[in-house]
Design an enzyme around this catalytic site. Structure first.
Site, PDB file in Angstrom:
ATOM      1  N   ARG A 268      -2.629   7.361 -11.136  1.00 51.26           N
ATOM      2  CA  ARG A 268      -3.745   7.381 -12.068  1.00 51.26           C
ATOM      3  C   ARG A 268      -5.071   7.778 -11.418  1.00 51.26           C
ATOM      4  O   ARG A 268      -6.056   8.034 -12.099  1.00 51.26           O
ATOM      5  CB  ARG A 268      -3.860   5.999 -12.749  1.00 51.26           C
ATOM      6  CG  ARG A 268      -2.682   5.696 -13.670  1.00 51.26           C
ATOM      7  CD  ARG A 268      -2.554   4.217 -14.003  1.00 51.26           C
ATOM      8  NE  ARG A 268      -1.925   3.452 -12.910  1.00 51.26           N
ATOM      9  CZ  ARG A 268      -1.635   2.158 -12.988  1.00 51.26           C
ATOM     10  NH1 ARG A 268      -1.924   1.473 -14.074  1.00 51.26           N
ATOM     11  NH2 ARG A 268      -1.060   1.533 -11.956  1.00 51.26           N
TER      12      ARG A 268
ATOM     13  N   ALA B  26       0.826  -1.214   0.000  1.00 52.34           N
ATOM     14  CA  ALA B  26       0.000   0.000   0.000  1.00 52.34           C
ATOM     15  C   ALA B  26       0.853   1.254   0.000  1.00 52.34           C
ATOM     16  O   ALA B  26       0.482   2.284   0.553  1.00 52.34           O
ATOM     17  CB  ALA B  26      -0.913  -0.008   1.224  1.00 52.34           C
TER      18      ALA B  26
ATOM     19  N   GLN C 296       8.256   1.914   2.810  1.00 53.04           N
ATOM     20  CA  GLN C 296       9.022   1.915   1.570  1.00 53.04           C
ATOM     21  C   GLN C 296       9.246   3.391   1.223  1.00 53.04           C
ATOM     22  O   GLN C 296       8.314   4.081   0.808  1.00 53.04           O
ATOM     23  CB  GLN C 296       8.231   1.216   0.452  1.00 53.04           C
ATOM     24  CG  GLN C 296       8.994   1.133  -0.862  1.00 53.04           C
ATOM     25  CD  GLN C 296       8.109   0.676  -2.019  1.00 53.04           C
ATOM     26  OE1 GLN C 296       6.896   0.866  -2.003  1.00 53.04           O
ATOM     27  NE2 GLN C 296       8.719   0.094  -3.040  1.00 53.04           N
TER      28      GLN C 296
ATOM     29  N   GLY D 117       8.756   0.001  -7.113  1.00 51.93           N
ATOM     30  CA  GLY D 117       8.105  -1.155  -7.723  1.00 51.93           C
ATOM     31  C   GLY D 117       7.626  -2.164  -6.698  1.00 51.93           C
ATOM     32  O   GLY D 117       8.014  -2.117  -5.521  1.00 51.93           O
TER      33      GLY D 117
ATOM     34  N   TYR E   9     -30.332  30.163  20.265  1.00 54.91           N
ATOM     35  CA  TYR E   9     -29.025  30.812  20.208  1.00 54.91           C
ATOM     36  C   TYR E   9     -29.210  32.320  20.276  1.00 54.91           C
ATOM     37  O   TYR E   9     -29.984  32.902  19.512  1.00 54.91           O
ATOM     38  CB  TYR E   9     -28.354  30.410  18.880  1.00 54.91           C
ATOM     39  CG  TYR E   9     -26.905  30.824  18.758  1.00 54.91           C
ATOM     40  CD1 TYR E   9     -26.005  30.583  19.796  1.00 54.91           C
ATOM     41  CD2 TYR E   9     -26.435  31.435  17.598  1.00 54.91           C
ATOM     42  CE1 TYR E   9     -24.673  30.950  19.662  1.00 54.91           C
ATOM     43  CE2 TYR E   9     -25.106  31.791  17.460  1.00 54.91           C
ATOM     44  CZ  TYR E   9     -24.222  31.548  18.498  1.00 54.91           C
ATOM     45  OH  TYR E   9     -22.911  31.897  18.365  1.00 54.91           O
TER      46      TYR E   9
ATOM     47  N   TYR F 282     -38.339  24.636  13.243  1.00 52.74           N
ATOM     48  CA  TYR F 282     -36.973  24.344  13.656  1.00 52.74           C
ATOM     49  C   TYR F 282     -37.004  24.040  15.138  1.00 52.74           C
ATOM     50  O   TYR F 282     -37.443  24.874  15.941  1.00 52.74           O
ATOM     51  CB  TYR F 282     -36.023  25.527  13.387  1.00 52.74           C
ATOM     52  CG  TYR F 282     -34.681  25.262  14.028  1.00 52.74           C
ATOM     53  CD1 TYR F 282     -33.882  24.215  13.567  1.00 52.74           C
ATOM     54  CD2 TYR F 282     -34.244  25.996  15.131  1.00 52.74           C
ATOM     55  CE1 TYR F 282     -32.678  23.910  14.186  1.00 52.74           C
ATOM     56  CE2 TYR F 282     -33.036  25.699  15.750  1.00 52.74           C
ATOM     57  CZ  TYR F 282     -32.261  24.658  15.274  1.00 52.74           C
ATOM     58  OH  TYR F 282     -31.083  24.351  15.891  1.00 52.74           O
TER      59      TYR F 282
HETATM   60  C1  UD1 Z   1       0.262  -4.880 -10.690  1.00 54.84           C
HETATM   61  C2  UD1 Z   1       1.072  -6.028 -11.324  1.00 54.84           C
HETATM   62  C3  UD1 Z   1       0.281  -6.570 -12.506  1.00 54.84           C
HETATM   63  C4  UD1 Z   1      -1.083  -7.018 -12.049  1.00 54.84           C
HETATM   64  C5  UD1 Z   1      -1.835  -5.907 -11.303  1.00 54.84           C
HETATM   65  C6  UD1 Z   1      -3.075  -6.490 -10.633  1.00 54.84           C
HETATM   66  C7  UD1 Z   1       3.431  -5.451 -10.991  1.00 54.84           C
HETATM   67  C8  UD1 Z   1       4.676  -4.939 -11.632  1.00 54.84           C
HETATM   68  N1  UD1 Z   1       2.349  -5.506 -11.775  1.00 54.84           N
HETATM   69  O1  UD1 Z   1       0.172  -3.860 -11.673  1.00 54.84           O
HETATM   70  O2  UD1 Z   1       0.983  -7.674 -13.064  1.00 54.84           O
HETATM   71  O3  UD1 Z   1      -1.846  -7.452 -13.158  1.00 54.84           O
HETATM   72  O4  UD1 Z   1      -1.003  -5.352 -10.262  1.00 54.84           O
HETATM   73  O5  UD1 Z   1      -3.902  -5.518 -10.099  1.00 54.84           O
HETATM   74  O6  UD1 Z   1       3.459  -5.826  -9.849  1.00 54.84           O
HETATM   75  N2  UD1 Z   1       3.040  -0.611  -4.647  1.00 54.84           N
HETATM   76  C9  UD1 Z   1       3.918  -0.361  -3.611  1.00 54.84           C
HETATM   77  N3  UD1 Z   1       5.147   0.112  -3.897  1.00 54.84           N
HETATM   78  C10 UD1 Z   1       5.586   0.331  -5.159  1.00 54.84           C
HETATM   79  C11 UD1 Z   1       4.676   0.065  -6.233  1.00 54.84           C
HETATM   80  C12 UD1 Z   1       3.414  -0.410  -5.943  1.00 54.84           C
HETATM   81  O7  UD1 Z   1       3.582  -0.556  -2.441  1.00 54.84           O
HETATM   82  O8  UD1 Z   1       6.748   0.732  -5.316  1.00 54.84           O
HETATM   83  C13 UD1 Z   1       1.682  -1.092  -4.331  1.00 54.84           C
HETATM   84  C14 UD1 Z   1       0.592  -0.130  -4.757  1.00 54.84           C
HETATM   85  O9  UD1 Z   1       0.287   0.761  -3.684  1.00 54.84           O
HETATM   86  C15 UD1 Z   1      -0.562  -1.047  -5.094  1.00 54.84           C
HETATM   87  C16 UD1 Z   1       0.120  -2.348  -5.526  1.00 54.84           C
HETATM   88  O10 UD1 Z   1       1.450  -2.280  -5.047  1.00 54.84           O
HETATM   89  O11 UD1 Z   1      -1.369  -1.327  -3.966  1.00 54.84           O
HETATM   90  C17 UD1 Z   1       0.120  -2.533  -7.036  1.00 54.84           C
HETATM   91  O12 UD1 Z   1       0.746  -1.439  -7.664  1.00 54.84           O
HETATM   92  P1  UD1 Z   1       0.209  -0.809  -9.006  1.00 54.84           P
HETATM   93  O13 UD1 Z   1       1.098   0.292  -9.404  1.00 54.84           O
HETATM   94  O14 UD1 Z   1      -1.236  -0.517  -8.875  1.00 54.84           O
HETATM   95  O15 UD1 Z   1       0.443  -2.040 -10.005  1.00 54.84           O
HETATM   96  P2  UD1 Z   1      -0.333  -2.359 -11.346  1.00 54.84           P
HETATM   97  O16 UD1 Z   1       0.189  -1.486 -12.428  1.00 54.84           O
HETATM   98  O17 UD1 Z   1      -1.788  -2.355 -11.118  1.00 54.84           O
HETATM   99 CA    CA Z   2      -3.093  -1.731  -9.444  1.00 48.67          CA
END
Ligand code: UD1
Ligand code: CA
Length: 396
Positions: free
Chosen positions: A15, A9, A73, A78, A387, A366
């Site tokens: 987006r 999270a 983090q 990623g 009041y 009221y």
């Molecule tokens: C991710 C998956 C994708 C999958 C999809 C399902 C990866 C690279 N891709 O893509 O294969 O189909 O979820 O919904 O994993 N997050 C972190 N730290 C980060 C990046 C992300 O905690 O550095 C968390 C986000 O808060 C989120 C989750 O990881 O809750 C997924 O991240 P998001 O960027 O939404 O990944 P998707 O592009 O949806």
């Molecule tokens: Ca996602």
């Protein structure tokens, strides 16, 4: 062995185009991360680790009441990097490690259990939950070869042929702990987004000649991932249908269920009838045999049985006794108590007041900071002057 669960999270949720971190956007009146934690609670895990980053304090503030460990983090490099931050927190994990995303809020405990069971039965290094969807755009695609799943390709890295694959990665995995720890060191940023992709662990397992398992989610609706407001509204619609179906099966009539919204924490008694566009929010409790007409919103209130709420009322943090009637167009503000059989009519506003049994205020009034006894009739246009510009005064 009970699984240890990691919930990701930390992401910004770019987006969503929002000042609010994605995990806090609400579905059925609750932050989406809590929907995920509720499903996790349902499988009785050994430990839950939540990876926070973007606006960590704000997200942590809603986790009260959930037994979770949080890790930070600092930079969102990623999903693979995010899991790495939990390395110490999972050091003592005896069982498998399940990884979930906070943006997949419609998951049920049954589905998580299915994944854990399948993983435990095989000697897989990792078992990934997949789903067959009509529109796979934006998700990682599941590439299968003879030996099963061979790798996961992200949308931005996929070839034209791979983009046609309709089996997607749900972002939900179950790992053997030791394999996960070793894989984290092997994931690189050699991809279109320059990120550490957790799904690359699948190809790594294959390279090490380890088994990769895959479970196709029986109900693809549950795995909807929320990246944009469009996804959010789609998920809200699915959840609304799920909740409304539940209450209809419990004996509640809904004239137009697509327009009725009931919060996850609310409850409605049997033989109660809900007209179109009714919103029931927060911890509201509604009794049996009530009629709630169109456009009425009820938040954090308790409504007794046999109550009629006519069209377009707003009722907040109030208590309504049985056989009362309210509206149309009435506003009950916080701390209003209607004793049984009270009647509140059109264009009446009540605040911090008790209206006694059988008492009436039927038109244009009221009533604030007042105590009204039994069987009182308040005529049209009456107000309590509560009041004086400096202090509030009670009317009895
Ligand atoms: C991710 C998956 C994708 C999958 C999809 C399902 C990866 C690279 N891709 O893509 O294969 O189909 O979820 O919904 O994993 N997050 C972190 N730290 C980060 C990046 C992300 O905690 O550095 C968390 C986000 O808060 C989120 C989750 O990881 O809750 C997924 O991240 P998001 O960027 O939404 O990944 P998707 O592009 O949806
Ligand atoms: Ca996602």
């Amino acid at each position: 062995m009970k699984p240890t669960v990691i919930v990701l999270a930390a992401g910004l949720g770019t987006r969503m185009k929002s000042g609010l971190p994605k995990a806090l956007h609400e579905l059925a009146g609750r932050p989406m991360i809590l929907h995920v934690l509720d499903a996790v609670r349902g499988i009785d895990p050994q430990r839950v680790v939540v990876v926070l980053g973007h606006q960590a304090d704000r997200v942590r503030a809603v986790l009260d009441g959930y037994a979770v460990t949080t890790v930070i983090q600092e930079r969102q490099l990623g999903t693979g990097h995010a899991v790495q931050q939990a390395e110490k927190a999972i050091a003592d994990a005896g069982g498998p490690v399940m990884v979930l995303c906070a943006d997949t809020p419609l998951l049920t405990p049954e589905t998580l259990r299915l994944l854990a069971e399948r993983h435990n039965r095989t000697c897989a290094a990792v078992t990934v939950m997949t789903a067959m969807v009509d529109n796979p755009f934006g998700y990682g695609r599941i590439v299968r070869s003879k030996g099963g799943v061979s790798r996961i390709v992200e949308e931005k890295d996929a070839s034209a042929v791979q983009k046609k694959i309709r089996e997607i990665n749900t972002g939900i995995y179950c790992f053997e702990r030791n394999f996960l720890l070793s894989a984290l060191g092997g994931i690189t940023t050699d991809n279109a987004q320059g990120e550490y992709y957790l799904p690359d662990a699948i190809a790594l397992a294959r390279r090490k000649r380890r088994t990769v398992g895959a479970v196709v989610c029986p109900n693809a609706e549950e795995t909807v991932g929320i990246n944009s407001r469009v996804d959010l509204s789609a998920a809200e619609a699915i959840l609304r249908r799920r909740i409304n179906r539940h209450w209809m099966l419990q004996g509640v009539t809904m004239h137009d269920p697509e327009t009725v919204s009931i919060a996850q924490g609310a409850a409605v008694g049997r033989d109660t009838v809900l007209y179109a566009n009714v919103r029931i929010e927060g911890t509201t409790r509604i009794g049996e045999n009530c009629v709630i007409m169109s456009g009425t919103r009820i938040a954090d209130s308790t409504i007794g049985s046999n109550v009629t709420l006519k069209d377009y009322c707003v009722i907040e943090k109030s208590e309504i006794g049985e056989k009362s009637s309210v509206g149309p167009f009435a506003h009950l503000r916080p701390d209003t108590v209607l004793r049984p059989g009270a009647q509140i009519g059109n264009f009446v506003e009540i605040k911090k007041s008790v209206i006694g049994e059988g008492s009436k205020a039927n038109h244009l009034s009221y009533i604030g900071d007042a105590t009204v006894g039994k069987d009182v009739n308040i005529g049209a246009g009456v107000i309590t002057c509560n009041y004086d510009g400096f202090q509030k005064h009670r009317t009895v």
